[in-house]
Design a protein around this motif. Structure first.
Motif, PDB file in Angstrom:
ATOM      1  N   GLY A  13     -10.535   1.139  16.686  1.00 15.19           N
ATOM      2  CA  GLY A  13      -9.769  -0.078  16.867  1.00 15.19           C
ATOM      3  C   GLY A  13      -8.477  -0.051  16.076  1.00 15.19           C
ATOM      4  O   GLY A  13      -8.261   0.836  15.232  1.00 15.19           O
ATOM      5  N   ASP A  14      -7.626  -1.036  16.334  1.00 19.37           N
ATOM      6  CA  ASP A  14      -6.387  -1.129  15.588  1.00 19.37           C
ATOM      7  C   ASP A  14      -6.716  -1.397  14.119  1.00 19.37           C
ATOM      8  O   ASP A  14      -7.593  -2.211  13.806  1.00 19.37           O
ATOM      9  N   GLY A  15      -6.058  -0.669  13.211  1.00 13.69           N
ATOM     10  CA  GLY A  15      -6.298  -0.840  11.784  1.00 13.69           C
ATOM     11  C   GLY A  15      -7.499  -0.072  11.257  1.00 13.69           C
ATOM     12  O   GLY A  15      -7.848  -0.183  10.085  1.00 13.69           O
ATOM     13  N   SER A  16      -8.133   0.729  12.100  1.00 20.92           N
ATOM     14  CA  SER A  16      -9.317   1.476  11.648  1.00 20.92           C
ATOM     15  C   SER A  16      -8.930   2.689  10.798  1.00 20.92           C
ATOM     16  O   SER A  16      -9.786   3.279  10.144  1.00 20.92           O
ATOM     17  N   GLY A  17      -7.649   3.065  10.839  1.00 15.69           N
ATOM     18  CA  GLY A  17      -7.175   4.166  10.005  1.00 15.69           C
ATOM     19  C   GLY A  17      -6.913   5.469  10.760  1.00 15.69           C
ATOM     20  O   GLY A  17      -6.735   6.517  10.137  1.00 15.69           O
ATOM     21  N   LYS A  18      -6.858   5.399  12.074  1.00 14.05           N
ATOM     22  CA  LYS A  18      -6.617   6.607  12.875  1.00 14.05           C
ATOM     23  C   LYS A  18      -5.346   7.333  12.470  1.00 14.05           C
ATOM     24  O   LYS A  18      -5.363   8.535  12.226  1.00 14.05           O
ATOM     25  N   SER A  19      -4.235   6.589  12.438  1.00 11.80           N
ATOM     26  CA  SER A  19      -2.956   7.267  12.205  1.00 11.80           C
ATOM     27  C   SER A  19      -2.869   7.817  10.790  1.00 11.80           C
ATOM     28  O   SER A  19      -2.270   8.872  10.558  1.00 11.80           O
ATOM     29  N   THR A  20      -3.500   7.104   9.845  1.00  9.31           N
ATOM     30  CA  THR A  20      -3.565   7.590   8.455  1.00  9.31           C
ATOM     31  C   THR A  20      -4.328   8.913   8.407  1.00  9.31           C
ATOM     32  O   THR A  20      -3.865   9.902   7.811  1.00  9.31           O
ATOM     33  N   ARG A 147      -6.165  -5.189   8.156  1.00  9.32           N
ATOM     34  CA  ARG A 147      -5.370  -4.014   7.735  1.00  9.32           C
ATOM     35  C   ARG A 147      -4.144  -3.856   8.628  1.00  9.32           C
ATOM     36  O   ARG A 147      -3.046  -3.565   8.141  1.00  9.32           O
ATOM     37  N   ARG A 151      -0.122  -3.849   7.686  1.00  4.50           N
ATOM     38  CA  ARG A 151       0.750  -2.728   8.064  1.00  4.50           C
ATOM     39  C   ARG A 151       1.936  -3.227   8.879  1.00  4.50           C
ATOM     40  O   ARG A 151       3.071  -2.837   8.640  1.00  4.50           O
ATOM     41  N   ARG A 154       4.775  -4.768   7.144  1.00  4.84           N
ATOM     42  CA  ARG A 154       5.680  -3.778   6.551  1.00  4.84           C
ATOM     43  C   ARG A 154       6.514  -3.092   7.624  1.00  4.84           C
ATOM     44  O   ARG A 154       7.378  -2.285   7.333  1.00  4.84           O
ATOM     45  N   ARG A 195     -14.754   2.769   4.292  1.00  3.05           N
ATOM     46  CA  ARG A 195     -14.655   3.388   2.958  1.00  3.05           C
ATOM     47  C   ARG A 195     -13.193   3.699   2.614  1.00  3.05           C
ATOM     48  O   ARG A 195     -12.306   3.574   3.446  1.00  3.05           O
ATOM     49  N   ALA A 196     -12.986   4.174   1.394  1.00  5.46           N
ATOM     50  CA  ALA A 196     -11.622   4.491   0.943  1.00  5.46           C
ATOM     51  C   ALA A 196     -11.063   5.685   1.721  1.00  5.46           C
ATOM     52  O   ALA A 196     -11.820   6.528   2.222  1.00  5.46           O
ATOM     53  N   ILE A 197      -9.742   5.740   1.821  1.00  2.00           N
ATOM     54  CA  ILE A 197      -9.048   6.772   2.600  1.00  2.00           C
ATOM     55  C   ILE A 197      -9.514   8.202   2.256  1.00  2.00           C
ATOM     56  O   ILE A 197      -9.809   8.983   3.163  1.00  2.00           O
TER      57      ILE A 197
HETATM   58  N1  LIG Z   1      -9.747   3.613   4.532  1.00  2.00           N
HETATM   59  C1  LIG Z   1      -8.779   2.690   4.361  1.00  2.00           C
HETATM   60  N2  LIG Z   1      -8.893   1.719   3.449  1.00  2.00           N
HETATM   61  C2  LIG Z   1      -7.928   0.791   3.281  1.00  2.00           C
HETATM   62  N3  LIG Z   1      -6.778   0.767   3.981  1.00  2.00           N
HETATM   63  C3  LIG Z   1      -6.594   1.709   4.922  1.00  2.00           C
HETATM   64  C4  LIG Z   1      -7.577   2.722   5.165  1.00  2.00           C
HETATM   65  N4  LIG Z   1      -7.122   3.527   6.151  1.00  2.00           N
HETATM   66  C5  LIG Z   1      -5.919   3.044   6.501  1.00  2.00           C
HETATM   67  N5  LIG Z   1      -5.583   1.950   5.769  1.00  2.00           N
HETATM   68  C6  LIG Z   1      -4.377   1.145   5.877  1.00  2.00           C
HETATM   69  O1  LIG Z   1      -4.604   0.229   6.952  1.00  2.00           O
HETATM   70  C7  LIG Z   1      -3.443   0.123   7.768  1.00  2.00           C
HETATM   71  C8  LIG Z   1      -3.807   0.585   9.181  1.00  2.00           C
HETATM   72  O2  LIG Z   1      -4.036   1.994   9.168  1.00  2.00           O
HETATM   73  P1  LIG Z   1      -3.585   2.907  10.388  1.00  2.00           P
HETATM   74  O3  LIG Z   1      -3.849   4.307  10.000  1.00  2.00           O
HETATM   75  O4  LIG Z   1      -2.201   2.551  10.842  1.00  2.00           O
HETATM   76  O5  LIG Z   1      -4.647   2.433  11.500  1.00  2.00           O
HETATM   77  P2  LIG Z   1      -4.670   2.676  13.081  1.00  2.00           P
HETATM   78  O6  LIG Z   1      -3.748   3.825  13.381  1.00  2.00           O
HETATM   79  O7  LIG Z   1      -6.088   2.962  13.387  1.00  2.00           O
HETATM   80  O8  LIG Z   1      -4.217   1.385  13.698  1.00  2.00           O
HETATM   81  C9  LIG Z   1      -2.369   0.962   7.113  1.00  2.00           C
HETATM   82  O9  LIG Z   1      -1.583   0.121   6.333  1.00  2.00           O
HETATM   83  C10 LIG Z   1      -3.149   1.948   6.254  1.00  2.00           C
HETATM   84  O10 LIG Z   1      -2.414   2.332   5.125  1.00  2.00           O
END
Ligand SMILES: Nc1ncnc2c1ncn2[C@@H]1O[C@H](COP(=O)(O)OP(=O)(O)O)[C@@H](O)[C@H]1O
Ligand SMILES: [Mg+2]
Length: 218
Positions: A13-20, A147, A151, A154, A195-197
């Motif tokens: 889902g959106d904000g799940s951390g995929k792009s990170t 999350r 993002r 910003r 969990r944490a990144i």
């Molecule tokens: N494991 C994590 N814990 C806390 N924050 C996270 C984590 N992974 C990503 N984030 C933060 O959450 C936001 C959404 O992450 P993002 O990678 O853009 O998600 P997605 O691509 O899935 O929408 C960003 O600001 C990112 O820095």
């Protein structure tokens, strides 16, 4: 078995951390000497970028679900032909931030078009290309959206029009991802994204290493 490169997709889902995790995985692959092609959906190619703009423009709220489905696959077909298949044929690894499972979750389940319709278009656009490994970042919808909102404030990397739908929409998408996880356990790996990144990144790296080792043994 043919010498084709490995195809790995990141879903959630959106904000799940995929792009990170996408960025971290690509860095780690590069450091390990792997020549990986990075693919982002929707978008990717110059043609895909133009399609992405239509898809994500908040002004296009009256876009019909079928139009959206065909736009997503139009961009994906261009990625498959222009970038993904040529790279895999050269034996390169391809990592994609979203792929067809996203369309099953959003257009198929959340928008209600159904999996059969999505897979019918997939057959034309992707011609049988299925990921070797899909890493699914599972997180409850509210946490993910919180999350994503931070993002987006910003101003980096948001999928703005999708974010604005209601919670029930995102919950239907998550349920579909979990359905795929049950139906295709060998390909689709569920990762606890709450969990944490760095912890999530470790699990991603273990899964990718295990895939590489399996491939070498074949
Ligand atoms: N494991 C994590 N814990 C806390 N924050 C996270 C984590 N992974 C990503 N984030 C933060 O959450 C936001 C959404 O992450 P993002 O990678 O853009 O998600 P997605 O691509 O899935 O929408 C960003 O600001 C990112 O820095
Ligand atoms: Mg993203």
């Amino acid at each position: 078995m043919t010498e084709r490169g490995l195809f790995i997709t990141l879903e959630g889902g959106d904000g799940s951390g995929k792009s990170t995790q996408f960025r971290l995985l690509l860095e780690r692959l590069e450091a390990g000497g792997y020549d990986a092609l990075a693919n982002v959906e929707p978008g990717g190619t110059p043609i895909g970028q133009q399609i992405r703009r239509i898809f994500l423009d908040p002004a296009n709220h009256e876009i019909s679900p079928v139009t959206e489905l065909l736009l997503v696959f139009a961009a994906r077909a261009q990625n498959v032909d222009e970038r993904i298949l040529p790279a895999l044929r050269q034996g390169r690894m391809v990592v994609s931030d979203r792929f067809t499972d996203s369309t099953l979750a959003y257009q198929g389940a959340a928008c209600g078009l159904g999996a059969d319709t999505v897979l019918e278009v997939d057959r034309i656009a992707c011609r049988g290309l299925v990921p070797d490994l899909t890493l699914y970042f599972d997180i409850d919808v509210e946490t993910g959206l919180a999350r994503a909102r931070q993002r987006n404030q910003r101003g980096d990397g948001g999928e703005a029009r999708i974010d604005n739908r209601d919670i029930a929409f995102h919950k239907r998408a998550r349920a579909e991802y979990l359905r795929i996880a049950t139906d295709e356990p060998a390909r689709f790996q569920v990762i606890d994204a709450s969990r944490a990144i760095p912890q999530v990144a470790e699990e991603v790296w273990s899964a990718v290493q295990a895939l590489i080792e399996r491939k070498i043994k074949v």
